[in-house]
Design a protein around this motif. Structure first.
Motif, PDB file in Angstrom:
ATOM      1  N   GLN A   1       1.136  -0.853   0.305  1.00 34.22           N
ATOM      2  CA  GLN A   1      -0.073  -0.154   0.021  1.00 34.22           C
ATOM      3  C   GLN A   1       0.329   1.314   0.214  1.00 34.22           C
ATOM      4  O   GLN A   1       0.499   2.148  -0.614  1.00 34.22           O
ATOM      5  N   ARG A   2       1.810   0.850   0.968  1.00 35.51           N
ATOM      6  CA  ARG A   2       2.817   2.305   0.715  1.00 35.51           C
ATOM      7  C   ARG A   2       3.537   2.873  -0.748  1.00 35.51           C
ATOM      8  O   ARG A   2       4.236   4.016  -1.432  1.00 35.51           O
ATOM      9  N   LYS A   3       3.680   1.339  -1.532  1.00 37.41           N
ATOM     10  CA  LYS A   3       4.485   1.409  -1.619  1.00 37.41           C
ATOM     11  C   LYS A   3       3.164   2.049  -3.562  1.00 37.41           C
ATOM     12  O   LYS A   3       3.857   3.003  -4.969  1.00 37.41           O
ATOM     13  N   LYS A   4       2.298   1.875  -3.266  1.00 37.70           N
ATOM     14  CA  LYS A   4       0.949   2.365  -4.667  1.00 37.70           C
ATOM     15  C   LYS A   4       1.320   3.812  -4.212  1.00 37.70           C
ATOM     16  O   LYS A   4       1.090   4.113  -4.825  1.00 37.70           O
ATOM     17  N   GLU A   5       0.820   4.255  -2.818  1.00 33.48           N
ATOM     18  CA  GLU A   5       0.898   5.487  -2.471  1.00 33.48           C
ATOM     19  C   GLU A   5       2.003   6.379  -3.770  1.00 33.48           C
ATOM     20  O   GLU A   5       2.057   7.444  -3.554  1.00 33.48           O
ATOM     21  N   GLU A   6       3.528   6.121  -3.711  1.00 31.88           N
ATOM     22  CA  GLU A   6       5.089   6.275  -3.647  1.00 31.88           C
ATOM     23  C   GLU A   6       4.594   6.140  -5.349  1.00 31.88           C
ATOM     24  O   GLU A   6       5.159   6.956  -6.148  1.00 31.88           O
ATOM     25  N   ASP A   7       4.182   5.287  -5.746  1.00 37.36           N
ATOM     26  CA  ASP A   7       4.137   4.912  -7.228  1.00 37.36           C
ATOM     27  C   ASP A   7       2.672   4.587  -8.018  1.00 37.36           C
ATOM     28  O   ASP A   7       2.478   3.431  -7.593  1.00 37.36           O
ATOM     29  N   PRO A   8       1.758   5.675  -8.003  1.00 38.26           N
ATOM     30  CA  PRO A   8       0.470   5.138  -8.393  1.00 38.26           C
ATOM     31  C   PRO A   8      -0.071   3.942  -9.636  1.00 38.26           C
ATOM     32  O   PRO A   8      -0.553   3.744  -9.618  1.00 38.26           O
TER      33      PRO A   8
ATOM     34  N   ILE B   1      -3.656 -10.599  -3.899  1.00 37.94           N
ATOM     35  CA  ILE B   1      -3.862 -11.349  -3.294  1.00 37.94           C
ATOM     36  C   ILE B   1      -4.648 -12.197  -3.816  1.00 37.94           C
ATOM     37  O   ILE B   1      -6.271 -11.857  -4.461  1.00 37.94           O
ATOM     38  N   ASP B   2      -4.711 -13.253  -3.853  1.00 35.91           N
ATOM     39  CA  ASP B   2      -5.847 -14.460  -4.025  1.00 35.91           C
ATOM     40  C   ASP B   2      -5.839 -15.596  -2.486  1.00 35.91           C
ATOM     41  O   ASP B   2      -4.836 -15.932  -1.716  1.00 35.91           O
ATOM     42  N   VAL B   3      -7.659 -15.500  -1.454  1.00 34.05           N
ATOM     43  CA  VAL B   3      -7.128 -16.376  -0.285  1.00 34.05           C
ATOM     44  C   VAL B   3      -8.733 -17.445  -1.294  1.00 34.05           C
ATOM     45  O   VAL B   3      -9.032 -17.381  -1.693  1.00 34.05           O
ATOM     46  N   ASP B   4      -8.042 -18.342  -0.168  1.00 31.73           N
ATOM     47  CA  ASP B   4      -9.333 -19.879   0.078  1.00 31.73           C
ATOM     48  C   ASP B   4     -10.218 -19.319   0.906  1.00 31.73           C
ATOM     49  O   ASP B   4     -10.899 -18.288   1.505  1.00 31.73           O
ATOM     50  N   GLU B   5     -11.009 -20.256   1.289  1.00 32.08           N
ATOM     51  CA  GLU B   5     -12.727 -20.023   1.977  1.00 32.08           C
ATOM     52  C   GLU B   5     -12.682 -20.367   3.295  1.00 32.08           C
ATOM     53  O   GLU B   5     -13.343 -19.293   3.952  1.00 32.08           O
ATOM     54  N   ASP B   6     -11.352 -20.224   3.891  1.00 27.59           N
ATOM     55  CA  ASP B   6     -10.796 -19.447   5.326  1.00 27.59           C
ATOM     56  C   ASP B   6     -10.137 -18.236   5.722  1.00 27.59           C
ATOM     57  O   ASP B   6      -9.834 -18.126   6.683  1.00 27.59           O
ATOM     58  N   GLY B   7     -10.114 -17.359   4.444  1.00 24.06           N
ATOM     59  CA  GLY B   7      -9.160 -16.357   4.595  1.00 24.06           C
ATOM     60  C   GLY B   7      -7.531 -16.279   4.500  1.00 24.06           C
ATOM     61  O   GLY B   7      -7.627 -15.635   4.763  1.00 24.06           O
ATOM     62  N   CYS B   8      -7.036 -18.033   4.199  1.00 25.71           N
ATOM     63  CA  CYS B   8      -5.536 -17.449   4.445  1.00 25.71           C
ATOM     64  C   CYS B   8      -5.051 -17.071   2.786  1.00 25.71           C
ATOM     65  O   CYS B   8      -5.577 -17.712   2.245  1.00 25.71           O
ATOM     66  N   LEU B   9      -3.718 -17.104   2.637  1.00 29.41           N
ATOM     67  CA  LEU B   9      -3.513 -16.478   1.635  1.00 29.41           C
ATOM     68  C   LEU B   9      -2.974 -17.873   0.766  1.00 29.41           C
ATOM     69  O   LEU B   9      -2.822 -18.410   1.003  1.00 29.41           O
ATOM     70  N   LYS B  10      -3.568 -17.057  -0.469  1.00 33.11           N
ATOM     71  CA  LYS B  10      -2.876 -19.037  -1.379  1.00 33.11           C
ATOM     72  C   LYS B  10      -2.081 -18.399  -2.329  1.00 33.11           C
ATOM     73  O   LYS B  10      -0.765 -18.762  -2.598  1.00 33.11           O
ATOM     74  N   HIS B  11      -1.810 -16.867  -3.278  1.00 29.07           N
ATOM     75  CA  HIS B  11      -1.183 -16.185  -3.533  1.00 29.07           C
ATOM     76  C   HIS B  11      -0.830 -15.069  -3.532  1.00 29.07           C
ATOM     77  O   HIS B  11      -2.373 -14.161  -2.902  1.00 29.07           O
ATOM     78  N   ILE B  12      -0.332 -14.732  -4.578  1.00 23.98           N
ATOM     79  CA  ILE B  12       0.536 -13.697  -4.123  1.00 23.98           C
ATOM     80  C   ILE B  12       1.017 -12.727  -5.821  1.00 23.98           C
ATOM     81  O   ILE B  12       1.754 -13.481  -5.903  1.00 23.98           O
ATOM     82  N   PHE B  13       0.858 -11.581  -5.761  1.00 26.46           N
ATOM     83  CA  PHE B  13       1.105 -10.834  -6.751  1.00 26.46           C
ATOM     84  C   PHE B  13       2.024  -9.477  -7.038  1.00 26.46           C
ATOM     85  O   PHE B  13       0.268  -8.500  -6.434  1.00 26.46           O
ATOM     86  N   TRP B  14       2.761  -8.838  -7.551  1.00 27.76           N
ATOM     87  CA  TRP B  14       3.074  -7.781  -8.024  1.00 27.76           C
ATOM     88  C   TRP B  14       3.536  -7.348  -8.717  1.00 27.76           C
ATOM     89  O   TRP B  14       4.594  -8.452  -9.144  1.00 27.76           O
ATOM     90  N   ALA B  15       3.861  -5.880  -9.334  1.00 27.68           N
ATOM     91  CA  ALA B  15       4.601  -5.426 -10.259  1.00 27.68           C
ATOM     92  C   ALA B  15       4.506  -4.054 -10.425  1.00 27.68           C
ATOM     93  O   ALA B  15       3.770  -3.670  -9.913  1.00 27.68           O
ATOM     94  N   ASP B  16       6.043  -3.437 -10.578  1.00 24.60           N
ATOM     95  CA  ASP B  16       5.744  -2.002  -9.904  1.00 24.60           C
ATOM     96  C   ASP B  16       5.915  -1.315 -11.094  1.00 24.60           C
ATOM     97  O   ASP B  16       5.039  -1.586 -12.384  1.00 24.60           O
ATOM     98  N   GLY B  17       5.670  -0.234 -11.689  1.00 25.56           N
ATOM     99  CA  GLY B  17       5.318   1.018 -12.515  1.00 25.56           C
ATOM    100  C   GLY B  17       5.994   1.093 -13.092  1.00 25.56           C
ATOM    101  O   GLY B  17       5.726   0.457 -15.111  1.00 25.56           O
ATOM    102  N   ARG B  18       7.629   0.615 -13.431  1.00 28.20           N
ATOM    103  CA  ARG B  18       8.582   0.506 -14.357  1.00 28.20           C
ATOM    104  C   ARG B  18       8.514  -0.853 -15.063  1.00 28.20           C
ATOM    105  O   ARG B  18       8.902  -1.241 -16.290  1.00 28.20           O
TER     106      ARG B  18
END
Length: 570
Positions: free
Chosen positions: A247-254, A260-277
């Protein structure tokens, strides 16, 4: 890894960390209220007197911490370690506290041994021999809270029944309460840890700063303990901390993108990110993408899945990064669809992966018009494993097969030469060779002659990046620290690209020939690419083409000794 792992509630009960007590000196102690011990050195040395404050009944402190620091400092001078033994409380809070020598009492093991002495019925399988540090020492300091603000010494016993440690840093660092780390030293340890420097090398560096190992009041184990403590603090809130960072990165770089993707129990399954460049670079250089996964780069054993391309300097660049719970078709579909959204909906022209079936199925679903090519290096490595005995029986077969695969210019040429090779060596019944031929359109170069792959036929760039990542990351790395280290690595990649941009702008390479095409290439290409073009241009002059039959038959002759071949411009 099972699907019911809750990343937000991982217990820390298995983390064993030795306590590292704070040390702040003698702040708040009035010299007039203290007993002074004078220590006079040998006459041969310079005369000097060191004032050491000794506890006494009636001594007062402004806080419990101040009292502890004083008694611990006194213990360091005398040569013993201390620990808190008891603490009495009331409805108004803590009213008294006692600190004892660390050798007070006896270990549980020693008590058990005394109980079992002479009783053969209690004998069990011998356990691993351990050392007992308790001697039943009676030294202690007791304090009482007076008027709710002052801590006063009510009892003090200074008789020890064991040897005291000489008053040197080298010796004191073996006493638990004397293992002192300043905030500055702790920050140095954390900074070096972030650079993946191992604890023994960190200690060596600090010893250089402090003028020698004997001047350091702690050991390598204490460095490891600090690192373990920092990691343990992230457990249970690792994902939350990572998302706050995003979230801080997004504030610095729009243009920063994460999902993220979570399962039916709210636990993390997958996470993806990429910066603006990365997203902008994909619009320029995203025609060809290599995609591969690697393991053992984080404490959750989640496969790392980077999207990698090549820029105008022939450097590898990231087009996004992901952590997956498992490598299944559904998981890859989620990742590819998320990545496509991050890359502004632009499909790659071609993609190179290994022969993973789940990955292959997901590509067909999400990228139906993208040319999918399997890594030739993986195919040949597997062939080496499966055909090892065959290579031993037919010493020339491996070379012959590689010539057929790499130097067949057309599909029909490859298929004809392959069949001829199989018949020649009577290998029609070889199952692995039959399987390779059945999947030939997925990996043989002849099937991709008309598709742009930026001079890539394997996932070598992904493999190289994975190897580099494993140098920076370990199987104990938390997700948050993992992301932070990846950010640092990506930043260095962008800096390298910027440096190459400057070189190409600032320096003009020399021409080798008087061909207009070389002059044009120097203007159009970056310095790195132009160098490769010039090398190809030089090699092209080694050949001589003679037309034998107009528009039908040509004879090509290559100079046998390139070193003696002299190019003469027309």
């Amino acid at each position: 890894m099972s699907d019911d792992v809750d990343f937000n509630s991982i217990a820390t009960s298995n983390t064993h960390i030795e306590d590292i007590d704070p040390y702040t000196g003698f702040e708040g102690i009035q010299a007039d209220d203290c007993v002074v011990i004078e220590e006079v050195e040998d006459e041969d040395e310079e005369e000097k007197t060191e004032e050491i404050l000794q506890p006494y009944v009636g001594m007062e402190f402004k806080s419990e911490v101040e009292a502890y620091n004083f008694y611990n400092s006194y213990g360091g001078y005398k040569g013993f370690s201390i620990r808190k033994n008891s603490r009495n409380s009331s409805s108004k809070g803590v009213t008294s506290v006692a600190y004892v020598c660390s050798k007070e009492g006896f270990s549980k093991r020693k008590k058990q041994e005394s109980m079992n002495l002479g009783n053969s019925s209690n004998q069990k399988t011998p356990e691993k021999e351990t050392w007992s540090s308790r001697t039943g020492c009676k030294a202690y300091l007791r304090l009482k809270l007076i008027k709710g603000v002052i801590w006063q010494v009510t009892k003090f016993q200074d008789d020890h029944n064991h040897n005291l440690v000489p008053n040197t840093s080298a010796k004191r660092r073996n006493l638990q309460s004397q293992k002192l780390m300043t905030d500055n030293i702790k920050q140095i340890i954390r900074d070096l840890t972030d650079q993946n420097i191992e604890s023994s090398k960190i200690l060596a560096y600090i010893s250089t700063l402090e003028g020698g190992k004997d001047n350091i009041p702690f050991k390598r184990k204490d460095v490891s303990n600090l690192i373990a403590m920092d990691n343990a603090k992230l457990l249970g809130r690792d994902v939350e901390t990572t998302l706050m960072h995003f979230q801080r990165k997004k504030e610095e770089d729009p243009e920063f993108f994460y999902a993220i993707d979570v399962d039916e129990d709210g636990c993390l399954k997958h996470i993806f990110w990429a910066d603006g460049r990365s997203r902008r670079a994909y619009l320029e250089f995203g025609d060809v993408v290599t995609f591969d996964t690697t393991y053992n780069t984080n404490m959750y054993s989640m496969p790392l899945a980077p999207f990698i391309g090549v820029n105008h300097h022939r450097q590898s660049i990231f087009f996004g990064m992901a952590l997956l719970r498992a490598e299944t078709t559904d998981n890859f579909c989620w990742l590819f669809q998320t990545w496509l959204k991050a890359m502004y909906g632009k499909h790659p022209l071609s993609i190179i992966t290994d022969q993973d079936l789940a990955m292959k199925n997901a590509i067909k679903i999400v990228f139906p018009n993208t040319v999918h090519r399997c890594c030739k290096w993986h195919v040949m490595r597997k062939a080496k494993e499966k055909l090892a005995s065959l290579y031993g029986l037919l010493p020339t077969f491996k070379t012959e097969m590689e010539l057929v695969i790499n130097y067949s210019l057309t599909v029909s040429d490859f298929e004809t030469r392959w069949v001829t090779m199989i018949e020649k060596h009577k290998l029609k019944d070889n199952k692995h060779l039959s399987n390779m031929y059945e999947k030939r359109s997925e990996w043989v170069p002849a099937y991709f002659r008309d598709v742009f792959f930026a001079d890539m036929s394997t996932t070598q760039r992904s493999e190289s990046m994975n190897a580099l990542l494993k140098m920076w990351l370990t199987s104990h790395t938390s997700i948050y620290k993992f992301v932070m280290k990846i950010d640092g690595m990506i930043e260095s990649i962008w800096q390298s690209e910027s440096d190459e941009d400057l070189i190409s702008m600032d320096k003009e390479p020399h021409l080798w020939s008087m061909y207009d095409i070389e002059d044009h290439a120097r203007e159009a290409y970056t310095k790195r690419v132009f160098r490769e073009f010039k090398d190809l241009l030089k090699r092209s002059t080694l050949g001589k083409v003679v037309e034998k039959q107009r528009d039908v038959l040509y004879e090509v002759n290559i100079a046998q000794n390139p070193k003696k071949h002299i190019w003469v411009p027309c």
